[in-house]
Design a protein around this motif. Structure first.
Motif, mmCIF file in Angstrom:
data_model
loop_
_atom_site.group_PDB
_atom_site.id
_atom_site.type_symbol
_atom_site.label_atom_id
_atom_site.label_comp_id
_atom_site.label_asym_id
_atom_site.label_seq_id
_atom_site.Cartn_x
_atom_site.Cartn_y
_atom_site.Cartn_z
ATOM 1 N N THR A 240 0.831 -1.198 0.000
ATOM 2 C CA THR A 240 0.000 0.000 0.000
ATOM 3 C C THR A 240 0.867 1.251 0.000
ATOM 4 O OG1 THR A 240 -1.666 -1.232 1.250
ATOM 5 C CG2 THR A 240 -1.902 1.169 1.175
ATOM 6 N N GLY A 241 1.924 1.243 0.813
ATOM 7 C CA GLY A 241 2.824 2.392 0.852
ATOM 8 C C GLY A 241 3.542 2.631 -0.462
ATOM 9 N N MET A 242 3.868 1.561 -1.178
ATOM 10 C CA MET A 242 4.519 1.696 -2.475
ATOM 11 C C MET A 242 3.549 2.268 -3.510
ATOM 12 S SD MET A 242 6.605 -1.903 -2.223
ATOM 13 C CE MET A 242 7.189 -1.967 -3.896
ATOM 14 N N CYS A 243 2.291 1.816 -3.463
ATOM 15 C CA CYS A 243 1.282 2.374 -4.370
ATOM 16 C C CYS A 243 1.051 3.855 -4.077
ATOM 17 C CB CYS A 243 -0.030 1.599 -4.241
ATOM 18 S SG CYS A 243 0.021 -0.091 -4.891
ATOM 19 N N ALA A 244 0.995 4.201 -2.810
ATOM 20 C CA ALA A 244 0.788 5.601 -2.423
ATOM 21 C C ALA A 244 1.937 6.473 -2.906
ATOM 22 C CB ALA A 244 0.645 5.705 -0.903
ATOM 23 N N ALA A 245 3.150 5.978 -2.774
ATOM 24 C CA ALA A 245 4.310 6.745 -3.210
ATOM 25 C C ALA A 245 4.245 7.039 -4.698
ATOM 26 C CB ALA A 245 5.593 5.995 -2.871
ATOM 27 N N GLN A 246 3.883 6.031 -5.482
ATOM 28 C CA GLN A 246 3.832 6.241 -6.932
ATOM 29 C C GLN A 246 2.745 7.232 -7.309
ATOM 30 O OE1 GLN A 246 6.327 4.781 -8.882
ATOM 31 N NE2 GLN A 246 5.568 6.488 -10.125
ATOM 32 N N ILE A 247 1.621 7.188 -6.607
ATOM 33 C CA ILE A 247 0.547 8.154 -6.864
ATOM 34 C C ILE A 247 1.055 9.572 -6.639
ATOM 35 C CG2 ILE A 247 -1.633 9.047 -5.925
ATOM 36 C CD1 ILE A 247 -2.464 6.111 -5.462
ATOM 37 N N GLY A 334 13.505 -0.983 -1.406
ATOM 38 C CA GLY A 334 13.873 -1.273 -2.782
ATOM 39 C C GLY A 334 12.937 -0.649 -3.789
ATOM 40 N N ALA A 335 12.236 0.421 -3.390
ATOM 41 C CA ALA A 335 11.256 1.069 -4.257
ATOM 42 C C ALA A 335 10.814 2.372 -3.601
ATOM 43 C CB ALA A 335 10.051 0.162 -4.482
ATOM 44 N N PRO A 336 10.160 3.263 -4.343
ATOM 45 C CA PRO A 336 9.521 4.415 -3.701
ATOM 46 C C PRO A 336 8.487 3.939 -2.684
ATOM 47 C CG PRO A 336 9.660 4.749 -6.070
ATOM 48 C CD PRO A 336 10.044 3.316 -5.818
ATOM 49 N N TYR A 337 8.388 4.666 -1.583
ATOM 50 C CA TYR A 337 7.556 4.198 -0.477
ATOM 51 C C TYR A 337 7.065 5.400 0.320
ATOM 52 C CZ TYR A 337 6.470 1.934 4.019
ATOM 53 O OH TYR A 337 5.866 1.513 5.172
ATOM 54 N N ALA A 338 5.870 5.276 0.873
ATOM 55 C CA ALA A 338 5.297 6.340 1.702
ATOM 56 C C ALA A 338 4.570 5.728 2.879
ATOM 57 C CB ALA A 338 4.340 7.209 0.883
ATOM 58 N N HIS A 339 4.500 6.469 3.954
ATOM 59 C CA HIS A 339 3.757 6.047 5.127
ATOM 60 C C HIS A 339 2.308 6.514 5.011
ATOM 61 C CE1 HIS A 339 7.456 5.496 7.969
ATOM 62 N NE2 HIS A 339 7.113 4.383 7.374
ATOM 63 N N VAL A 340 1.389 5.563 4.897
ATOM 64 C CA VAL A 340 -0.039 5.904 4.837
ATOM 65 C C VAL A 340 -0.903 4.943 5.643
ATOM 66 C CG1 VAL A 340 0.058 7.056 2.575
ATOM 67 C CG2 VAL A 340 -0.313 4.575 2.690
ATOM 68 N N PRO A 343 -2.134 5.973 10.517
ATOM 69 C CA PRO A 343 -2.414 7.366 10.895
ATOM 70 C C PRO A 343 -2.805 7.550 12.356
ATOM 71 C CG PRO A 343 -4.234 6.449 9.650
ATOM 72 C CD PRO A 343 -3.134 5.446 9.579
ATOM 73 N N LEU A 344 -3.285 6.492 13.034
ATOM 74 C CA LEU A 344 -3.568 6.625 14.456
ATOM 75 C C LEU A 344 -2.293 6.835 15.253
ATOM 76 C CD1 LEU A 344 -6.196 3.785 15.024
ATOM 77 C CD2 LEU A 344 -6.620 6.237 15.209
ATOM 78 N N ARG A 345 -1.178 6.304 14.731
ATOM 79 C CA ARG A 345 0.071 6.272 15.499
ATOM 80 C C ARG A 345 1.191 7.115 14.911
ATOM 81 N NH1 ARG A 345 0.448 -0.121 15.410
ATOM 82 N NH2 ARG A 345 -0.869 0.184 13.588
ATOM 83 N N ARG A 346 0.968 7.705 13.713
ATOM 84 C CA ARG A 346 2.051 8.451 13.067
ATOM 85 C C ARG A 346 1.464 9.644 12.328
ATOM 86 N NH1 ARG A 346 4.947 4.027 10.328
ATOM 87 N NH2 ARG A 346 3.231 4.255 8.852
ATOM 88 N N LEU A 347 2.022 10.813 12.566
ATOM 89 C CA LEU A 347 1.503 12.070 12.026
ATOM 90 C C LEU A 347 1.482 12.103 10.509
ATOM 91 C CD1 LEU A 347 0.825 15.166 12.207
ATOM 92 C CD2 LEU A 347 3.308 15.536 12.299
ATOM 93 N N VAL A 348 2.589 11.745 9.860
ATOM 94 C CA VAL A 348 2.759 11.977 8.426
ATOM 95 C C VAL A 348 1.732 11.231 7.592
ATOM 96 C CG1 VAL A 348 4.423 10.091 8.076
ATOM 97 C CG2 VAL A 348 4.520 12.132 6.615
ATOM 98 N N ASP A 349 1.224 10.111 8.087
ATOM 99 C CA ASP A 349 0.302 9.281 7.307
ATOM 100 C C ASP A 349 -0.963 10.042 6.911
ATOM 101 O OD1 ASP A 349 2.130 7.675 8.899
ATOM 102 O OD2 ASP A 349 1.023 5.928 8.170
ATOM 103 N N ARG A 350 -1.446 10.888 7.811
ATOM 104 C CA ARG A 350 -2.678 11.627 7.516
ATOM 105 C C ARG A 350 -2.490 12.550 6.316
ATOM 106 N NH1 ARG A 350 -4.489 16.552 10.365
ATOM 107 N NH2 ARG A 350 -2.957 16.026 11.967
ATOM 108 N N PHE A 351 -1.345 13.193 6.227
ATOM 109 C CA PHE A 351 -1.107 14.153 5.150
ATOM 110 C C PHE A 351 -0.821 13.447 3.825
ATOM 111 C CE2 PHE A 351 -0.401 16.327 9.089
ATOM 112 C CZ PHE A 351 -0.966 17.580 8.871
#
Length: 473
Positions: A240-247, A334-340, A343-351
């Protein structure tokens, strides 16, 4: 399992040392209560018929993710529902400011300091079973090899039908009676894990020390083994994080979790560790493939994992808006990645989630999100550093408690790292990682060490190499 001895041991001094604030400001609590009746986010897809389930450690209440995996004619469909904090936190309000100050949930052995007030993190925003909850629903179609073909993200209402834990899911899989919603998780998880080494992902299977309460103010220290189900479940989050990063990369706006590729010095250091530990490194094999092939139960593997931590230095966050991000990839993944996905436990995921929702809907990313992007890398860096220090302090404290009164005792250990007249060792019983002095510390080998210090006030443990008669033969 190893237990401390002594009356009323707690972690209050660590909370004081790091100025950890447990209570939320009154204004933030008021906003959290008001949000229960004013969930934001606009229209939502009714996805309540989907039989989603959560998989978390036993007793968890802050449930970020719920999963369902189905088979398609040529592949798989992964539904991944994520708690929607964007629906509860008013931009630039008192709660938003407090969450930005905290950055992430901090976990101490004697209690949690949550990112959001419990009325949200353990209540209205948590994907608790048999409750209709606002969520961000990812629908990801995979081909028969596990490669993503399509990813859709939208706001939805969901209802988890079961709260599962890793141990029970693992047991049900082994018994041949898995929950229908996750019966395909091993199949998809294995496919995704096989891809990881191919794309250069670096995974270090170091022993994970776990502190648990033992009653009467005492604590146990043991090694926590990662189960297959945890690894497979983590692959869904990574996907999911890899898909989010590519988006976000395609939209040229967002925030990525990034890690530059290891430099030559780090790779050379790993080669030296392999030589010292007598680990064969075939010509042309990548570090990722080498590490993936190690047996984590071998002492030389532990030394290699420690040496490989140099490959993962420099992790951070890269925010961008209207331009190509300066760094796009995460060398550990090994790829673009994002934290999504937390969000309950990490700030950046919400944004990051708001960026994905807007761009996939063909809408502009909200101004409040764009305004926050430049500050997110710094906020998360500060928060990550604090979390690491608090975790290390708690482990150091318990290690000292467990070993108090045993100065002079001799233990079996594995040499993890060796320098001039000193190094680092892992003692399996009790599970402790600490400094060790000695001129002869062969990396990746088992030796005997003598405990020379277990200071419970300074939270310091150290060993020295022990040469008994059996060592001199």
């Amino acid at each position: 399992m190893f237990t401390t001895s002594g009356a009323g041991r707690d972690f209050a001094p660590i909370r004081s040392e790091f100025a950890l604030r447990e209570d939320f400001p009154a204004a933030a609590l008021v906003e959290a209560e008001q949000a229960l009746d004013e969930v934001r986010g606009g229209p939502r897809l009714d996805a309540t018929p989907l039989p989603l389930v959560t998989i978390d450690p036993p007793g968890s209440k802050d449930l970020d993710q719920a999963v369902l995996i189905e088979r398609r004619r040529r592949g798989y469909r992964v539904y991944y529902a994520i708690a929607d904090l964007g629906g509860f936190v008013r931009p630039d309000g008192a709660l938003d400011q407090e969450v930005k100050r905290r950055g992430q949930t901090l976990y101490l052995p004697d209690g949690t300091l949550p990112l959001h007030p419990p009325v949200l993190s353990e209540g209205a925003a948590s994907l608790l079973p048999d409750q209709v909850r606002p969520s961000v629903l990812w629908t990801i179609d995979l081909d028969q090899d596990g490669n993503p073909e399509r990813a859709v993200v939208q706001r939805a209402l969901v209802r988890s039908i079961a709260r599962l834990d890793y141990e029970s899911v693992q047991a049900s899989l082994e018994a041949g009676t898995p929950h229908p919603s996750v019966v395909l998780l091993p199949e998809v998880g294995r496919l995704r894990r096989a891809m990881a080494a191919e794309r250069g992902a670096v995974e270090l299977q170091l022993p994970e020390q776990q502190v648990s309460p033992a009653g009467d103010g005492e604590w146990t220290l043991r090694v926590r083994l990662r189960s297959d189900i945890e690894a497979w479940n983590a692959e869904i989050s990574l996907l999911t994080g890899m898909c989010a990063a590519q988006i976000m990369i395609d939209a040229r706006v967002g925030v990525l979790r990034t890690l530059p590729s290891a430099d030559a010095d780090a790779v050379n250091s790993l080669h030296r560790a392999a030589t010292a530990s007598r680990v064969e490194w075939p010509v042309g094999e990548s570090p990722a493939r080498l590490l993936a092939g190690l047996d984590p139960n071998r002492p030389e593997s532990l030394a290699m994992y420690v040496a490989a931590t140099r490959l993962l230095r420099g992790a951070g966050y890269t925010a961008f808006d209207g331009t190509e991000p300066a760094v796009t990839s995460h060398a550990g993944v090994g790829a673009p990645y994002a934290h999504v996905t937390a969000p309950l436990r990490r700030l950046v995921d919400r944004f990051a989630t708001e960026c994905c929702l807007a761009t996939t809907a063909g809408a502009d990313v909200p101004a409040w999100v764009r305004a926050a992007l430049p500050e997110l890398p710094h906020l998360m860096s500060v928060s990550d550093a604090l979390a690491a220090k608090v975790e290390r302090a708690c482990l150091d404290q318990v290690e000292a408690w467990v070993l108090a009164g045993r100065v002079g005792d001799v233990f079996d250990a594995v040499v993890l790292r060796s320098e001039s007249n000193s190094g680092e060792v892992f003692v399996a019983e009790p599970p402790v990682m600490a400094k060790c002095s000695g001129a002869e510390l062969p990396e990746g080998e088992q030796i005997r060490v003598r405990l020379v210090e277990a200071d419970t006030t300074r939270r310091k443990v150290s060993f020295a190499r022990h040469f008994g008669e059996e060592d001199r033969d």
